[in-house]
Design an enzyme around this catalytic site. Structure first.
Site, PDB file in Angstrom:
ATOM      1  N   HIS A  11       0.824  -1.205   0.000  1.00  0.00           N
ATOM      2  CA  HIS A  11       0.000   0.000   0.000  1.00  0.00           C
ATOM      3  C   HIS A  11       0.863   1.262   0.000  1.00  0.00           C
ATOM      4  O   HIS A  11       1.617   1.515   0.943  1.00  0.00           O
ATOM      5  CB  HIS A  11      -0.895  -0.026   1.243  1.00  0.00           C
ATOM      6  CG  HIS A  11      -1.862   1.087   1.334  1.00  0.00           C
ATOM      7  ND1 HIS A  11      -1.962   1.890   2.453  1.00  0.00           N
ATOM      8  CD2 HIS A  11      -2.803   1.536   0.464  1.00  0.00           C
ATOM      9  CE1 HIS A  11      -2.920   2.784   2.276  1.00  0.00           C
ATOM     10  NE2 HIS A  11      -3.438   2.593   1.070  1.00  0.00           N
ATOM     11  N   ARG A  12       0.786   2.022  -1.080  1.00  0.00           N
ATOM     12  CA  ARG A  12       1.603   3.237  -1.265  1.00  0.00           C
ATOM     13  C   ARG A  12       3.085   2.910  -1.170  1.00  0.00           C
ATOM     14  O   ARG A  12       3.886   3.679  -0.632  1.00  0.00           O
ATOM     15  CB  ARG A  12       1.216   4.316  -0.252  1.00  0.00           C
ATOM     16  CG  ARG A  12      -0.271   4.649  -0.258  1.00  0.00           C
ATOM     17  CD  ARG A  12      -0.652   5.675   0.789  1.00  0.00           C
ATOM     18  NE  ARG A  12      -2.096   5.716   0.994  1.00  0.00           N
ATOM     19  CZ  ARG A  12      -2.720   6.394   1.939  1.00  0.00           C
ATOM     20  NH1 ARG A  12      -2.017   7.148   2.781  1.00  0.00           N
ATOM     21  NH2 ARG A  12      -4.030   6.356   2.072  1.00  0.00           N
ATOM     22  N   GLU A  38       0.857  -0.538  -4.774  1.00  0.00           N
ATOM     23  CA  GLU A  38      -0.284   0.342  -5.014  1.00  0.00           C
ATOM     24  C   GLU A  38       0.175   1.766  -4.781  1.00  0.00           C
ATOM     25  O   GLU A  38       0.842   2.056  -3.775  1.00  0.00           O
ATOM     26  CB  GLU A  38      -1.431  -0.015  -4.063  1.00  0.00           C
ATOM     27  CG  GLU A  38      -2.706   0.806  -4.249  1.00  0.00           C
ATOM     28  CD  GLU A  38      -2.744   2.069  -3.388  1.00  0.00           C
ATOM     29  OE1 GLU A  38      -3.654   2.888  -3.611  1.00  0.00           O
ATOM     30  OE2 GLU A  38      -1.868   2.243  -2.506  1.00  0.00           O
ATOM     31  N   ASP A  40      -0.959   6.193  -5.554  1.00  0.00           N
ATOM     32  CA  ASP A  40      -2.026   7.152  -5.848  1.00  0.00           C
ATOM     33  C   ASP A  40      -1.492   8.197  -6.813  1.00  0.00           C
ATOM     34  O   ASP A  40      -0.365   8.680  -6.667  1.00  0.00           O
ATOM     35  CB  ASP A  40      -2.482   7.849  -4.566  1.00  0.00           C
ATOM     36  CG  ASP A  40      -2.878   6.859  -3.489  1.00  0.00           C
ATOM     37  OD1 ASP A  40      -3.930   6.227  -3.637  1.00  0.00           O
ATOM     38  OD2 ASP A  40      -2.117   6.720  -2.505  1.00  0.00           O
ATOM     39  N   HIS A  53      -1.108  10.959  -2.217  1.00  0.00           N
ATOM     40  CA  HIS A  53      -2.447  10.492  -1.851  1.00  0.00           C
ATOM     41  C   HIS A  53      -3.437  11.620  -1.604  1.00  0.00           C
ATOM     42  O   HIS A  53      -4.548  11.620  -2.124  1.00  0.00           O
ATOM     43  CB  HIS A  53      -2.367   9.608  -0.602  1.00  0.00           C
ATOM     44  CG  HIS A  53      -3.706   9.175  -0.095  1.00  0.00           C
ATOM     45  ND1 HIS A  53      -4.424   9.900   0.839  1.00  0.00           N
ATOM     46  CD2 HIS A  53      -4.473   8.101  -0.406  1.00  0.00           C
ATOM     47  CE1 HIS A  53      -5.572   9.279   1.082  1.00  0.00           C
ATOM     48  NE2 HIS A  53      -5.632   8.196   0.342  1.00  0.00           N
ATOM     49  N   GLU A 114      -4.029   3.810  -8.539  1.00  0.00           N
ATOM     50  CA  GLU A 114      -5.297   4.474  -8.204  1.00  0.00           C
ATOM     51  C   GLU A 114      -5.280   5.907  -8.718  1.00  0.00           C
ATOM     52  O   GLU A 114      -4.390   6.701  -8.378  1.00  0.00           O
ATOM     53  CB  GLU A 114      -5.552   4.482  -6.707  1.00  0.00           C
ATOM     54  CG  GLU A 114      -6.868   5.175  -6.370  1.00  0.00           C
ATOM     55  CD  GLU A 114      -7.184   5.258  -4.892  1.00  0.00           C
ATOM     56  OE1 GLU A 114      -8.124   6.010  -4.527  1.00  0.00           O
ATOM     57  OE2 GLU A 114      -6.500   4.587  -4.091  1.00  0.00           O
ATOM     58  N   LYS A 116      -6.930   9.277  -8.265  1.00  0.00           N
ATOM     59  CA  LYS A 116      -7.704   9.940  -7.219  1.00  0.00           C
ATOM     60  C   LYS A 116      -8.635  10.984  -7.830  1.00  0.00           C
ATOM     61  O   LYS A 116      -8.206  11.832  -8.613  1.00  0.00           O
ATOM     62  CB  LYS A 116      -6.774  10.624  -6.212  1.00  0.00           C
ATOM     63  CG  LYS A 116      -5.740   9.710  -5.575  1.00  0.00           C
ATOM     64  CD  LYS A 116      -6.376   8.649  -4.695  1.00  0.00           C
ATOM     65  CE  LYS A 116      -6.946   9.227  -3.426  1.00  0.00           C
ATOM     66  NZ  LYS A 116      -7.429   8.165  -2.509  1.00  0.00           N
TER      67      LYS A 116
END
Length: 282
Positions: A11-12, A38, A40, A53, A114, A116
């Protein structure tokens, strides 16, 4: 019979040990053996995607203001590491191209990207062109909470697998996923825990399930439990190395060799509802 384990998605990046969404976190995730990272992506005022993010740069950098109101030059020169720890001082907000450059050196680690907020056709075209130029069309899944953004990805870059992020189970979720032509529907841990049939419903519709964000054994147990169908296909976590160790220990305890999601996402569109993933998300 071998016990299938979900793929591990950092995550990130490996955000428990390095500042989130930085190249240091991406590199750490790759070296920890994550199947995918992952990140953003947010558009700057001049349309260049910045890997960050929040809508503002205030929380993770030495700057202030909305990402969308700042130029790429203003955002990309910010220090994104010092707030995490002095040792990371000088880590910058990267671009998508920067991240793909790191992943190019780690062919076993793919990208869960992702977008955003709301993205325009022109902005998505730029992202798709960056992915294509790096040769990553088969190593990226593009996801968003915004159905409109997912639809734009579907229309602009139909060759890129898409995913819909969800934080609740609305009426007509499966119809929405079908309309968006996504290959994955990615719920929170709380959704999976609160809806025991959710994972099996999504699998029956031919969708992969990558759940976020699970950082402890209690959450991991919920996501791999057969009470929720056959378990999720991938777990998004801040602690990829710990999760991988936990999964290896679990499979050893069950007296079966681990079948981890090595080889990364290797995205292919699933269209056979009964098809199950034998090893991660392959």
């Amino acid at each position: 019979m071998a016990v299938a384990s979900p793929a591990v998605i950092a995550h990130r990046g490996y955000s428990a040990v390095a500042p989130q969404n930085t190249l240091a976190a991406i590199e750490a995730a790759c070296r920890a053996g994550a199947d995918a990272v992952e990140i953003d992506l947010q558009p700057t005022a001049d349309g260049v995607g910045a890997v960050i993010h929040d809508e503002t740069v205030d929380a993770t950098t030495d700057g202030t203001g909305k990402v969308s109101a700042l130029t790429s030059d203003q955002v990309l020169r910010l220090d994104a590491g010092a707030r995490f720890a002095p040792a990371f001082s000088g880590q910058r907000v990267p671009t998508l191209d920067d991240v793909l450059g790191v992943l190019a050196r780690h062919p076993d680690t793919d990208l869960l990207l992702e977008l955003k907020g709301s993205w325009t056709t022109t902005q998505v075209e730029r992202v798709a062109a960056t992915i294509a130029a790096a040769g990553f069309d088969d190593r990226v899944l593009v996801q968003s909470f915004w159905p409109g953004t997912v639809a734009t990805v579907r229309d602009v870059a139909p060759h890129l697998p898409g995913g819909l992020l969800v934080s609740f189970d609305p009426p007509g979720l499966l119809r929405l996923c079908e309309r968006l032509r996504v290959v994955a529907c990615n719920p929170s841990v709380a959704m999976v825990a609160g809806s025991p049939r959710l994972v099996s419903r999504l699998h029956a519709a031919g969708l992969r399930v990558m759940s976020w964000t699970a950082n402890d054994p209690a959450a991991w147990t919920t996501l791999v439990s057969t009470d929720h169908g056959a378990g999720v296909d991938a777990v998004i976590t801040d602690r990829p190395e710990r999760l991988a160790g936990w999964l290896a220990g679990r499979t050893a305890h069950l007296a079966a060799p681990p079948v981890l999601g090595r080889g990364g996402i290797r995205l292919r569109r699933r269209r056979v509802p009964a098809q199950r993933l034998a090893a991660g998300i392959v």
